[in-house]
Write an enzyme that holds these catalytic residues in place. Structure first.
Site, mmCIF file in Angstrom:
data_model
loop_
_atom_site.group_PDB
_atom_site.id
_atom_site.type_symbol
_atom_site.label_atom_id
_atom_site.label_comp_id
_atom_site.label_asym_id
_atom_site.label_seq_id
_atom_site.Cartn_x
_atom_site.Cartn_y
_atom_site.Cartn_z
ATOM 1 N N PHE A 182 -41.787 10.237 -53.232
ATOM 2 C CA PHE A 182 -42.990 9.726 -53.872
ATOM 3 C C PHE A 182 -43.351 10.504 -55.123
ATOM 4 O O PHE A 182 -43.967 9.975 -56.019
ATOM 5 C CB PHE A 182 -44.167 9.791 -52.886
ATOM 6 C CG PHE A 182 -43.945 8.926 -51.689
ATOM 7 C CD1 PHE A 182 -44.315 7.600 -51.717
ATOM 8 C CD2 PHE A 182 -43.328 9.424 -50.560
ATOM 9 C CE1 PHE A 182 -44.085 6.786 -50.619
ATOM 10 C CE2 PHE A 182 -43.093 8.632 -49.465
ATOM 11 C CZ PHE A 182 -43.475 7.302 -49.493
ATOM 12 N N GLY A 183 -42.990 11.754 -55.121
ATOM 13 C CA GLY A 183 -43.378 12.541 -56.273
ATOM 14 C C GLY A 183 -42.635 13.858 -56.315
ATOM 15 O O GLY A 183 -41.700 14.068 -55.564
ATOM 16 N N ASP A 299 -44.423 11.412 -40.047
ATOM 17 C CA ASP A 299 -43.228 11.791 -40.812
ATOM 18 C C ASP A 299 -42.895 13.260 -40.562
ATOM 19 O O ASP A 299 -42.609 14.008 -41.494
ATOM 20 C CB ASP A 299 -43.470 11.516 -42.307
ATOM 21 C CG ASP A 299 -42.155 11.411 -43.076
ATOM 22 O OD1 ASP A 299 -41.094 11.252 -42.434
ATOM 23 O OD2 ASP A 299 -42.182 11.491 -44.314
ATOM 24 N N ARG A 531 -72.485 15.764 -13.202
ATOM 25 C CA ARG A 531 -71.510 16.714 -13.710
ATOM 26 C C ARG A 531 -70.198 16.512 -12.972
ATOM 27 O O ARG A 531 -70.149 15.854 -11.943
ATOM 28 C CB ARG A 531 -72.030 18.143 -13.539
ATOM 29 C CG ARG A 531 -73.382 18.377 -14.203
ATOM 30 C CD ARG A 531 -73.862 19.790 -13.995
ATOM 31 N NE ARG A 531 -73.056 20.760 -14.729
ATOM 32 C CZ ARG A 531 -73.287 21.108 -15.992
ATOM 33 N NH1 ARG A 531 -74.287 20.574 -16.667
ATOM 34 N NH2 ARG A 531 -72.527 21.992 -16.577
ATOM 35 N N ASP A 601 -53.113 -2.702 10.207
ATOM 36 C CA ASP A 601 -54.537 -2.343 10.291
ATOM 37 C C ASP A 601 -55.367 -2.752 9.073
ATOM 38 O O ASP A 601 -56.534 -2.376 8.957
ATOM 39 C CB ASP A 601 -54.692 -0.839 10.534
ATOM 40 C CG ASP A 601 -54.003 -0.012 9.448
ATOM 41 O OD1 ASP A 601 -53.543 -0.629 8.456
ATOM 42 O OD2 ASP A 601 -53.929 1.222 9.581
ATOM 43 N N LYS A 603 -55.257 -1.706 6.102
ATOM 44 C CA LYS A 603 -55.514 -0.648 5.106
ATOM 45 C C LYS A 603 -54.446 -0.706 3.999
ATOM 46 O O LYS A 603 -53.446 -1.404 4.145
ATOM 47 C CB LYS A 603 -55.497 0.720 5.783
ATOM 48 C CG LYS A 603 -56.667 0.930 6.728
ATOM 49 C CD LYS A 603 -56.621 2.351 7.278
ATOM 50 C CE LYS A 603 -57.811 2.599 8.170
ATOM 51 N NZ LYS A 603 -57.798 3.960 8.720
HETATM 52 N N1 LIG Z 1 -47.891 23.113 -50.998
HETATM 53 C C1 LIG Z 1 -46.604 23.194 -51.364
HETATM 54 N N2 LIG Z 1 -46.064 24.370 -51.716
HETATM 55 C C2 LIG Z 1 -44.770 24.460 -52.088
HETATM 56 N N3 LIG Z 1 -43.926 23.409 -52.121
HETATM 57 C C3 LIG Z 1 -44.400 22.210 -51.783
HETATM 58 C C4 LIG Z 1 -45.766 22.030 -51.386
HETATM 59 N N4 LIG Z 1 -45.954 20.717 -51.092
HETATM 60 C C5 LIG Z 1 -44.765 20.114 -51.289
HETATM 61 N N5 LIG Z 1 -43.827 21.002 -51.700
HETATM 62 C C6 LIG Z 1 -42.410 20.716 -51.983
HETATM 63 O O1 LIG Z 1 -42.293 19.426 -52.515
HETATM 64 C C7 LIG Z 1 -41.499 18.610 -51.661
HETATM 65 C C8 LIG Z 1 -42.010 17.198 -51.718
HETATM 66 O O2 LIG Z 1 -43.359 17.142 -51.277
HETATM 67 P P1 LIG Z 1 -43.801 16.009 -50.304
HETATM 68 O O3 LIG Z 1 -42.994 16.093 -49.070
HETATM 69 O O4 LIG Z 1 -45.274 16.093 -50.121
HETATM 70 O O5 LIG Z 1 -43.384 14.738 -51.185
HETATM 71 P P2 LIG Z 1 -43.031 13.261 -50.780
HETATM 72 O O6 LIG Z 1 -42.649 12.599 -52.030
HETATM 73 O O7 LIG Z 1 -44.164 12.670 -50.021
HETATM 74 O O8 LIG Z 1 -41.784 13.463 -49.802
HETATM 75 P P3 LIG Z 1 -41.041 12.448 -48.821
HETATM 76 O O9 LIG Z 1 -39.875 11.947 -49.537
HETATM 77 O O10 LIG Z 1 -40.655 13.308 -47.645
HETATM 78 O O11 LIG Z 1 -42.036 11.405 -48.448
HETATM 79 C C9 LIG Z 1 -41.587 19.265 -50.295
HETATM 80 O O12 LIG Z 1 -40.517 18.941 -49.475
HETATM 81 C C10 LIG Z 1 -41.616 20.743 -50.674
HETATM 82 O O13 LIG Z 1 -40.334 21.227 -50.932
HETATM 83 CA CA LIG Z 2 -41.803 15.162 -47.583
HETATM 84 CA CA LIG Z 3 -44.196 11.720 -47.987
#
Ligand SMILES: Nc1ncnc2c1ncn2[C@@H]1O[C@H](COP(=O)(O)OP(=O)(O)OP(=O)(O)O)[C@@H](O)[C@H]1O
Ligand SMILES: [Ca+2]
Ligand SMILES: [Ca+2]
Length: 625
Positions: A182-183, A299, A531, A601, A603
């Site tokens: 996702f990011g 997850d 209670r 019986d 029961k």
């Molecule tokens: N608080 C944090 N501190 C350090 N690294 C982090 C932190 N949060 C996330 N990360 C790193 O970023 C990666 C991706 O973050 P996250 O799992 O939240 O993303 P995602 O896109 O939702 O992942 P997924 O594909 O599992 O759904 C994590 O696996 C970890 O390596």
């Molecule tokens: Ca993840």
């Molecule tokens: Ca995720």
């Protein structure tokens, strides 16, 4: 079985690939170019060469995976982390607000991250959904939008979240530290104020990837849940969420110790029993906490647990609530989300609750203890088949040399029947865990679910449960005693509705309100004027389904029936029994309840007693017909 061997590889954007759900998987799938010297190419071909095998062959090959990992680790050509040609595409330095495509390789990211694809699909959940839908040929029109959302650009979506817009003025974004579907996550520093220079982590989710209303809702819910769930040691600390035209920024505590998966890999795939326990206690604790708040993570996997520091004894933190949801104990969810290797069978059957998380912890426990995945195949459908069969092997090395308790622990988490599976709080009371470490057992949401059912039961069923509770052994009573103690602040031997409410409020976060747990508790109002002592609590809070999994269940039941005979059994006619059970007039009571009553019986018979213990409803009786 399959080896847990590496980080997520690029998830194919189309769903036609034979590659297993690569959320969990398999750097091997990405590295087509440099096979480790000692390893047969066929064993590495999870992603690209697998097509030469039929599925059975592939699954057989998987049995050797352990050896493969070992030889891979030994090999001087352990090049899975080495840059593929794509590396050059990714190898610029990170900066804020850029496309994730150019962000994949940072000074701090491990080389394997070079293999990450620039634009993976926005939701792995869709990945599983799509596979199932294809298999069943049942993509409903509204699901089609979900499945294909990443491809079909949807216009007119409201991508404003109401978050603060001042991310750029508060934080200076640094190197990327991780990446998911996702990011991507970067380090960042406060620019000014008292906290100037303090490090945080920022998960950046590009709005360009939010191509469906559901994807937008997922991000909204992730922030809502992170914001609501606070105050647990094993939960990443959320600070705030921001947005601008391009991205959402989730600011949280920086965990500098890396993912649990990396630590498993760096130890060659295996943990000693004691080391595994130390990890699992933290996972179970935070998951029990989420469940009490009415949040199911959905997850759980080693990539979603991070260590706060590189220290061996570092705290472990749960992250990534991107697929999480609110759920009451009596509610069933039906959307298929998660990561294939960790997904519970009932999720694939589309009727599940918090128990699904415990299954995933079972998979993690299995991996920690033996270094292999319990449900493994080279195709998604093969993985799902293995999950649905729910028959992990405990025959192969090192299982025969591990303790009976360790195996029993994993088996009880990987019980196919969600009603029989241990809860997270119960797992913390398992003899394997508590034999070597003193654990503070958290309040278990299951207690409230069972008490609710008990309060609504007929007097006959209450008497049957009381009889059964008298047969519990010391081990079985341990958990109940712990729970009772948590509810009984005055230590006067009884609990009241007020005590229950107070205990819950002590543990409540905002999430508990959002998941409607207090409404759920309204059903305990019958306790308002009296209670409950420990004896009755045991009857109310014992789980018949779980007791049934014990080898000595038959003895328990017979022993309890004898007690019930002396103190509780009475002559009853079928109509009265039907009304005691609250059966609707549409149920053919004579046909169904005939054998429940002893003809000599009048029961309750042993069969009737056991059925009564389980609790009956008109619906399940009609189904049994
Ligand atoms: N608080 C944090 N501190 C350090 N690294 C982090 C932190 N949060 C996330 N990360 C790193 O970023 C990666 C991706 O973050 P996250 O799992 O939240 O993303 P995602 O896109 O939702 O992942 P997924 O594909 O599992 O759904 C994590 O696996 C970890 O390596
Ligand atoms: Ca993840
Ligand atoms: Ca995720």
């Amino acid at each position: 079985m399959g080896l847990c061997n590496s980080k997520p590889s690029p998830n194919p954007c189309t769903f036609a690939s034979p590659v297993p759900d690569t959320r969990i998987a398999d750097v091997r799938a990405n590295d087509n170019s440099i096979p480790p010297k000692d390893v047969p190419k066929s064993d590495l071909a999870a992603g690209n060469g697998g097509e030469n095998h039929n599925e059975e062959e592939k699954e057989k090959t998987g049995k050797n995976e352990k050896t493969v990992l070992e030889s891979v680790k030994k090999s001087p050509f352990f090049q899975f982390y080495s840059p593929s040609p794509a590396h050059y595409f990714f190898s610029k330095k990170s900066s804020a607000g850029r496309s994730p495509a150019t962000n994949a390789a940072s000074a701090n990211s491990t080389p394997k991250r070079f293999f990450k694809r620039p634009f993976p699909p926005p939701s792995p959940a869709k990945h599983i959904r799509a596979v199932l839908a294809r298999r069943h040929g049942s993509v409903k029109p509204n699901e089609a939008a979900i499945l294909e959302g990443s491809e079909a650009e949807v216009t007119g979506l409201d991508k404003s979240f109401g978050f603060s817009k001042h991310f750029g003025s508060k934080y200076e974004l640094g190197d990327e530290v991780g990446r998911g579907h996702f990011g991507y996550t970067c380090q960042a520093k406060f620019k000014k104020g008292d906290l100037k220079g303090q490090q945080v982590a920022v998960k950046v989710i590009p709005k360009a990837k939010m191509t469906t209303a559901i994807a937008i809702e997922d991000v909204r819910r992730e922030v809502k849940i992170l914001r609501a769930l606070t105050g647990h040691n094993n939960l990443v600390q959320f600070y705030d969420a921001y947005e601008d035209h391009d991205n959402v920024y989730i600011v949280m505590e920086l965990c500098e110790g890396g993912e649990l998966l990396d630590r498993i890999l760096s130890r060659g795939g295996k943990y000693t029993e004691d080391d595994a326990k130390a990890v699992l206690i933290q996972i179970l604790n935070v998951v029990a906490f989420c469940h009490l708040q009415g949040v199911v993570h959905r997850d759980l996997k080693p990539e979603n647990f991070l260590f706060t520091s590189k220290d061996e004894n570092s705290l472990l933190k749960a992250i990534d609530f991107g697929l999480s949801d609110f759920v009451r104990p009596d509610e069933r969810l039906n959307d298929i989300v998660g990561s294939a290797y960790y997904v519970a069978p009932e999720v694939l059957h589309r009727s599940y609750g918090i128990e699904a998380d415990v299954w995933s912890i079972g998979v993690i426990a299995y991996i920690l203890l033996c270094g292999s995945r319990p449900f493994w195949a080279r195709t998604e459908s093969g993985i799902f088949r293995a999950v649905l069969k729910a028959d992990p092997s405990f025959d192969e090395v090192p299982w025969p040399s591990l303790s009976f308790e360790a195996k029993d622990f994993v088996r009880r988490l990987l019980n196919k029947d969600q009603r029989k599976r241990l809860t997270a709080a119960q797992a913390l009371c398992h003899p394997w865990i508590r034999s070597s470490i003193e654990v503070k057992v958290p309040l278990d949401i299951l207690i409230f679910k069972l008490m609710k059912a008990y309060m609504r039961s007929s007097s006959l069923r209450k008497a049957a449960l009381r009889a059964l509770s008298k047969t519990l052994t010391v081990d079985e009573l341990y958990y109940l005693k712990e729970q009772f103690t948590l509810l009984e602040p005055n230590k006067n031997g009884t609990i009241s509705l007020e005590n229950i409410k107070t205990a819950l409020m002590k543990n409540a976060t905002d999430a508990m309100r959002d998941s409607h747990i207090p409404d759920f508790l309204a059903s305990l109002n019958a306790l308002q004027y009296r209670r409950m002592d420990f004896e009755e609590f045991c009857a109310a809070a014992l789980s018949v389904h779980q007791l049934e999994t014990l080898d000595r269940w038959e003895q328990h039941a017979h022993c309890a029936y004898e007690l019930f005979e002396k103190d509780g059994n009475r002559a009853i006619v079928i109509e009265e029994l039907a009304s005691e059970l609250g059966l609707s007039p549409s149920v053919p009571v004579h046909a169904i309840l005939h054998d429940w009553i002893r003809h000599t019986d009048g029961k309750l018979s042993f069969l009737g007693f056991v059925k009564l213990l389980h609790g009956v409803s008109s619906r399940n009786l009609a189904k049994a017909q």
